[in-house]
Scaffold this motif. Sequence first.
Motif, PDB file in Angstrom:
ATOM      1  N   PHE A   1     -16.355 -63.820 -39.402  1.00 22.06           N
ATOM      2  CA  PHE A   1     -16.082 -63.956 -37.968  1.00 22.06           C
ATOM      3  C   PHE A   1     -17.075 -63.147 -37.131  1.00 22.06           C
ATOM      4  N   LEU A   2     -17.512 -62.011 -37.655  1.00 21.36           N
ATOM      5  CA  LEU A   2     -18.511 -61.216 -36.947  1.00 21.36           C
ATOM      6  C   LEU A   2     -19.832 -61.982 -36.850  1.00 21.36           C
ATOM      7  N   ILE A   3     -20.225 -62.622 -37.945  1.00 25.17           N
ATOM      8  CA  ILE A   3     -21.466 -63.407 -37.950  1.00 25.17           C
ATOM      9  C   ILE A   3     -21.344 -64.605 -37.024  1.00 25.17           C
ATOM     10  N   ARG A   4     -20.201 -65.292 -37.062  1.00 24.30           N
ATOM     11  CA  ARG A   4     -20.005 -66.462 -36.212  1.00 24.30           C
ATOM     12  C   ARG A   4     -20.011 -66.105 -34.722  1.00 24.30           C
ATOM     13  N   SER A   5     -19.702 -64.858 -34.417  1.00 19.22           N
ATOM     14  CA  SER A   5     -19.731 -64.431 -33.016  1.00 19.22           C
ATOM     15  C   SER A   5     -21.138 -64.026 -32.581  1.00 19.22           C
ATOM     16  N   GLY A   6     -22.108 -64.160 -33.490  1.00 14.07           N
ATOM     17  CA  GLY A   6     -23.503 -63.907 -33.155  1.00 14.07           C
ATOM     18  C   GLY A   6     -23.902 -62.453 -33.128  1.00 14.07           C
ATOM     19  N   LYS A   7     -23.213 -61.575 -33.873  1.00 14.01           N
ATOM     20  CA  LYS A   7     -23.470 -60.148 -33.808  1.00 14.01           C
ATOM     21  C   LYS A   7     -24.228 -59.598 -35.020  1.00 14.01           C
ATOM     22  N   VAL A   8     -24.654 -60.475 -35.928  1.00 13.53           N
ATOM     23  CA  VAL A   8     -25.326 -60.029 -37.150  1.00 13.53           C
ATOM     24  C   VAL A   8     -26.584 -60.868 -37.369  1.00 13.53           C
ATOM     25  N   ASP A   9     -27.670 -60.211 -37.803  1.00 11.16           N
ATOM     26  CA  ASP A   9     -28.913 -60.910 -38.126  1.00 11.16           C
ATOM     27  C   ASP A   9     -29.184 -60.958 -39.624  1.00 11.16           C
ATOM     28  N   VAL A  10     -28.813 -59.878 -40.335  1.00 12.49           N
ATOM     29  CA  VAL A  10     -29.121 -59.756 -41.766  1.00 12.49           C
ATOM     30  C   VAL A  10     -27.909 -59.166 -42.479  1.00 12.49           C
ATOM     31  N   ILE A  11     -27.634 -59.654 -43.690  1.00 10.35           N
ATOM     32  CA  ILE A  11     -26.568 -59.117 -44.548  1.00 10.35           C
ATOM     33  C   ILE A  11     -27.214 -58.249 -45.623  1.00 10.35           C
ATOM     34  N   TYR A  12     -26.668 -57.064 -45.817  1.00 12.25           N
ATOM     35  CA  TYR A  12     -27.216 -56.114 -46.800  1.00 12.25           C
ATOM     36  C   TYR A  12     -26.051 -55.655 -47.679  1.00 12.25           C
ATOM     37  N   SER A  13     -26.058 -56.035 -48.958  1.00 12.75           N
ATOM     38  CA  SER A  13     -25.008 -55.595 -49.879  1.00 12.75           C
ATOM     39  C   SER A  13     -25.565 -54.517 -50.795  1.00 12.75           C
TER      40      SER A  13
END
Length: 453
Positions: A131-143
């Motif tokens: 939901f955070l990504i769908r709201s446009g608040k994330v550019d890259v995922i880092y695990s």
Amino acid sequence: MKVEIPNAIEKKRWLILSHAFNMDGRAASLTITDKIPYFLESGIQPIVFSAITGSKDERFPHQQFLAWGPAAFRFDFRHWVANKYGRGSLYKALTRTVSILLAPLIAIEKLLLGYSSQWSWSLPAFIRGYFLIRSGKVDVIYSTGSAWSAHLAGVWLKRATGLPLISEVHDPLVIRKNPTDQGFERPKNRDARFRHYLESQLCKYSDYVWWFTGGALHYAKVRNPNLNTANNAVGFVVMPGANPPGEVREVSQHQYGEHLNLCHFGSLANDRSLSIILRAATELFKKYPEARKCLRVHAYGAPLDSLTVESIQNNGYSDVLIAHGRLERDSVTGMSGRERVAQKMREADVLILLHGNDEWCAEYIPSKFYDYLWSGRPIWGITHRNPQLDQMLLDRKSYLSADGYEEEIAMALERIWLDWKQKRLLQPILQPIGVDQAVHSILSHITQSRLIS
């Protein structure tokens, strides 16, 4: 210092998935938390998802989730209570009650899945991340590890959203059995089988994935020939390093005392046991009876393994080996557990680095090694099939033995004893490996890739 990178980072908002974060003294936490200042200086805006086991960071958005599975809930709850109320009678009463209540559910979870306890943390991390990504608040995922639930959530988010995924694998996900085993065989253990599958998923869906040793990268490539090919993950090696806790101090003249203090920090197990030191001590005492009054082996940070306990009992070494347990924050001095550990390291005569004797040692360097390098004290490394680690120890003027060669270990202890008696223990070459080089390596790779617009 500021980490210089070739190009400006345009995709700045990084969602960092880390089950362990801001956990005082925990290696899995330090590996990511030590990087944060350098990320911030480089313009990255982190958003962190973690478990509730560490303290909340106020510098940036940091959301903490309880795992949804009963085993992970019990684990996280114990740490939360310990952080909030200490480990006194309230801790014992609450954790015992929760353990009893959850026992039937944990048994069912283990019977149906058989995964390591933290697996279920991936569920809330994925849902909140989606939901955070769908709201446009994330550019890259880092695990980031070491709990593989963060990587599982990262793969799910990558597949669901298409955002770039970078993955940091702390410990090898596939554990080989012997030098000829390359890790292709399907494991019987369900958790090991899932980790085998997860490694293939990281090599397929990550944009970048890195390991901490050349050996780990080599075997991952053998099992995943798609690594470093078009449209698949780019794999490389990053030495994690470590930042000094608190102020960097100049190495002062070592003060020799009445005891030869050998100190070990970190976890112990039957395949990484201080019993090999005690067996060497027995040989030393036969040759130099006076050493019996002087030698002291100190264990910090973990319960003793069963082989060490048995050796203490059989040989009457309760005065030789002293178990101090985990060093927590000192409410009187205000020192953190990590700062107290650093102080004890600097006071040691020699630091013991136990590597272990499993085949996976060829792909693994104990994280404590990087902390040792800041102490200015000589290291006695007892290693197993890892030329990279051996060379780093030799480059810094350390004592070195091979695990499994008891005569060689006994000779090394004798040399340490004689050097100590003459007050001429090895003077290590101070070449610590900081975290800045790790961040520089990571950012240098990704700024030259499709991750940056």
